[in-house]
Design a protein around this motif. Structure first.
Motif, PDB file in Angstrom:
ATOM      1  N   ALA A   3       0.469  -1.077  -0.155  1.00 17.39           N
ATOM      2  CA  ALA A   3       0.070  -0.406  -0.374  1.00 17.39           C
ATOM      3  C   ALA A   3       0.995   1.454  -0.168  1.00 17.39           C
ATOM      4  O   ALA A   3       1.679   0.847   0.325  1.00 17.39           O
ATOM      5  CB  ALA A   3      -1.436  -0.039   0.919  1.00 17.39           C
ATOM      6  N   LEU A   4       0.416   2.280  -0.841  1.00 15.10           N
ATOM      7  CA  LEU A   4       0.428   4.165   0.039  1.00 15.10           C
ATOM      8  C   LEU A   4       0.278   4.600   0.898  1.00 15.10           C
ATOM      9  O   LEU A   4      -0.744   3.891   1.601  1.00 15.10           O
ATOM     10  CB  LEU A   4       0.603   4.834  -1.615  1.00 15.10           C
ATOM     11  CG  LEU A   4       1.069   5.836  -1.718  1.00 15.10           C
ATOM     12  CD1 LEU A   4       2.608   5.867  -2.156  1.00 15.10           C
ATOM     13  CD2 LEU A   4       0.433   6.466  -2.935  1.00 15.10           C
ATOM     14  N   LEU A  45       3.149   4.456  12.378  1.00 14.78           N
ATOM     15  CA  LEU A  45       2.354   3.580  11.251  1.00 14.78           C
ATOM     16  C   LEU A  45       3.690   3.401   9.624  1.00 14.78           C
ATOM     17  O   LEU A  45       3.642   1.495  10.150  1.00 14.78           O
ATOM     18  CB  LEU A  45       1.641   4.976  10.520  1.00 14.78           C
ATOM     19  CG  LEU A  45       0.379   5.261  11.097  1.00 14.78           C
ATOM     20  CD1 LEU A  45      -0.205   6.525  10.195  1.00 14.78           C
ATOM     21  CD2 LEU A  45      -0.554   4.521  11.382  1.00 14.78           C
ATOM     22  N   LEU A  46       4.424   3.774   9.665  1.00 11.10           N
ATOM     23  CA  LEU A  46       5.058   3.020   9.058  1.00 11.10           C
ATOM     24  C   LEU A  46       5.738   1.904   9.958  1.00 11.10           C
ATOM     25  O   LEU A  46       6.352   0.958   9.039  1.00 11.10           O
ATOM     26  CB  LEU A  46       6.467   3.595   9.053  1.00 11.10           C
ATOM     27  CG  LEU A  46       5.788   5.233   7.818  1.00 11.10           C
ATOM     28  CD1 LEU A  46       7.162   6.650   7.104  1.00 11.10           C
ATOM     29  CD2 LEU A  46       5.571   4.103   6.522  1.00 11.10           C
ATOM     30  N   ALA A  47       6.621   2.134  10.896  1.00 11.41           N
ATOM     31  CA  ALA A  47       7.265   0.988  12.005  1.00 11.41           C
ATOM     32  C   ALA A  47       5.959  -0.327  12.309  1.00 11.41           C
ATOM     33  O   ALA A  47       6.305  -1.389  11.786  1.00 11.41           O
ATOM     34  CB  ALA A  47       7.835   1.353  13.486  1.00 11.41           C
ATOM     35  N   LEU A  48       4.960   0.048  12.975  1.00 10.27           N
ATOM     36  CA  LEU A  48       3.893  -1.179  12.373  1.00 10.27           C
ATOM     37  C   LEU A  48       3.627  -2.004  11.625  1.00 10.27           C
ATOM     38  O   LEU A  48       3.500  -3.191  11.405  1.00 10.27           O
ATOM     39  CB  LEU A  48       2.656  -0.320  13.010  1.00 10.27           C
ATOM     40  CG  LEU A  48       2.229   0.319  14.889  1.00 10.27           C
ATOM     41  CD1 LEU A  48       1.307   0.743  14.552  1.00 10.27           C
ATOM     42  CD2 LEU A  48       2.654  -1.047  15.759  1.00 10.27           C
ATOM     43  N   PRO A  55       5.245  -3.603   4.657  1.00 15.19           N
ATOM     44  CA  PRO A  55       5.290  -2.282   5.241  1.00 15.19           C
ATOM     45  C   PRO A  55       4.856  -1.277   3.631  1.00 15.19           C
ATOM     46  O   PRO A  55       4.856  -1.857   2.397  1.00 15.19           O
ATOM     47  CB  PRO A  55       7.045  -2.400   4.321  1.00 15.19           C
ATOM     48  CG  PRO A  55       7.761  -4.044   3.745  1.00 15.19           C
ATOM     49  CD  PRO A  55       6.474  -4.497   4.599  1.00 15.19           C
ATOM     50  N   TYR A  56       4.677  -0.455   3.490  1.00 18.46           N
ATOM     51  CA  TYR A  56       4.485   1.200   2.659  1.00 18.46           C
ATOM     52  C   TYR A  56       5.392   1.004   1.646  1.00 18.46           C
ATOM     53  O   TYR A  56       6.737   0.956   1.488  1.00 18.46           O
ATOM     54  CB  TYR A  56       3.753   1.980   3.279  1.00 18.46           C
ATOM     55  CG  TYR A  56       2.422   1.890   3.610  1.00 18.46           C
ATOM     56  CD1 TYR A  56       1.285   2.066   4.141  1.00 18.46           C
ATOM     57  CD2 TYR A  56       2.893   1.819   5.807  1.00 18.46           C
ATOM     58  CE1 TYR A  56       0.222   1.812   4.656  1.00 18.46           C
ATOM     59  CE2 TYR A  56       1.895   1.588   6.499  1.00 18.46           C
ATOM     60  CZ  TYR A  56       0.489   1.958   5.972  1.00 18.46           C
ATOM     61  OH  TYR A  56      -0.352   1.860   6.822  1.00 18.46           O
ATOM     62  N   ALA A 177      12.278   5.470   7.019  1.00 19.29           N
ATOM     63  CA  ALA A 177      12.360   4.323   6.966  1.00 19.29           C
ATOM     64  C   ALA A 177      12.931   3.955   5.417  1.00 19.29           C
ATOM     65  O   ALA A 177      12.155   2.935   5.305  1.00 19.29           O
ATOM     66  CB  ALA A 177      10.587   4.857   7.209  1.00 19.29           C
ATOM     67  N   GLY A 178      13.075   4.555   4.731  1.00 19.87           N
ATOM     68  CA  GLY A 178      13.404   4.798   3.402  1.00 19.87           C
ATOM     69  C   GLY A 178      13.188   4.587   2.262  1.00 19.87           C
ATOM     70  O   GLY A 178      13.340   3.473   1.090  1.00 19.87           O
TER      71      GLY A 178
END
Length: 223
Positions: A3-4, A45-48, A55-56, A177-178
Motif C-alpha cells: 500500500a501507499l 504507522l510505518l514501523a507497525l 511495509p508501505y 524508514a527508507g
C-alpha cells in the motif's frame, strides 16, 4: 501490491482524499496538525506496518495549504519538490539562522532542513496533474499571518510556492524508514495578513478530491 500511505492533518482532508480514490492499495490516515505530531504518528504507522510484514511502498503528505499569491492561485494544486523546515533554527540580531548553519553535527539534523521529494514519485504525480504548480513547500509551526513575516519568507525562500504544517515531519519519518516521499497540497488561502474571510476551504477540499486521482497510479519503482 503493497500500500501507499497518504497522511493528512485532519479528518476532513482525509475524507476529501478518500472521496477521489477507488484503490485498496492506498491507505489514507489523518495524523494530526503540526510537524512534530505528524512526523511521530507517521513514523509509528510505518514501523507497525514493517513489523507486520506489510511495509508501505511510499508516503505522501496531503492536504490544504496557504499559497504565495503570485505563484499559485486559491483553489490551485501544488506538488512539492522538497519539504522545507522554514522556522527550524535560531533568531539573531542579523536575522534568522537556519538549523544547518548552527554548527551542529550532520547526524543530529535528521534529513537536514529540507527533504527532497522522491524523483520518480514526484514525476508520476506531475504526469497525472500537469496543471499543478511545482516547487518547494514550506513547513511552519506557526501559520504566516502578517505582511512583514510574509516578506521575510519570500526573501529566505524565493522559490517556495506554499506553506503548510506537516510536510517536513512526514518527510523525515519517510526518510528514516527508507521510503519515497512526496507532498500534495491544494490552496485554501493566500499567504499574507490573516483574513479568514478570504479562505476557501470548501474549494480547496474539492480540489483535493480531484487531485487524489493522481494517487491511484504510483510509479512502478515504489511497488
Amino acid at each position: 501490491m503493497t500500500a501507499l500511505l497518504v497522511v493528512t492533518a485532519v479528518p476532513a482532508e482525509a475524507e476529501a482524499v478518500q472521496a477521489g480514490l477507488d484503490d485498496p492499495t492506498v491507505t489514507v490516515v489523518p495524523v494530526g496538525v503540526g510537524p512534530a505530531v505528524a512526523g511521530a504518528a507517521t513514523a509509528r504507522l510505518l514501523a507497525l506496518a514493517e513489523a507486520a510484514g506489510r511495509p508501505y511502498r511510499g508516503v505522501v503528505s496531503a492536504g490544504v495549504a496557504g499559497g504565495f499569491p503570485d505563484r499559485v492561485p486559491v483553489g490551485g494544486t501544488v506538488l512539492g519538490t522538497r519539504a522545507v523546515a522554514a522556522d527550524l533554527g535560531a533568531e539573531s540580531p542579523d536575522g534568522f539562522i537556519p538549523v544547518d548553519e548552527l554548527g551542529m553535527p550532520a547526524e543530529l539534523l535528521g534529513g537536514g532542513p529540507a527533504v527532497a521529494a522522491d524523483p520518480q514519485l514526484l514525476a508520476a504525480l506531475r504526469s497525472a496533474l500537469p496543471q499543478a504548480t511545482v516547487g518547494p513547500v514550506l513547513t511552519v509551526s506557526t501559520v504566516t499571518g502578517t505582511a512583514p513575516s510574509t516578506e521575510v519568507l519570500r526573501r529566505r525562500h524565493p522559490d517556495a510556492v506554499a506553506e503548510a504544517m506537516e510536510g517536513y515531519g512526514v518527510a523525515v519519518a519517510a526518510s528514516h524508514a527508507g521510503l519515497p516521499f512526496a507532498e500534495l497540497r491544494t490552496i485554501s488561502n493566500p499567504i499574507g495578513p490573516r483574513d479568514r474571510d478570504a479562505w476557501r476551504l470548501r474549494e480547496a477540499l474539492t480540489a483535493l478530491t480531484a487531485a487524489a486521482v493522481a494517487l491511484r497510479s504510483p510509479p512502478p519503482s515504489t511497488c
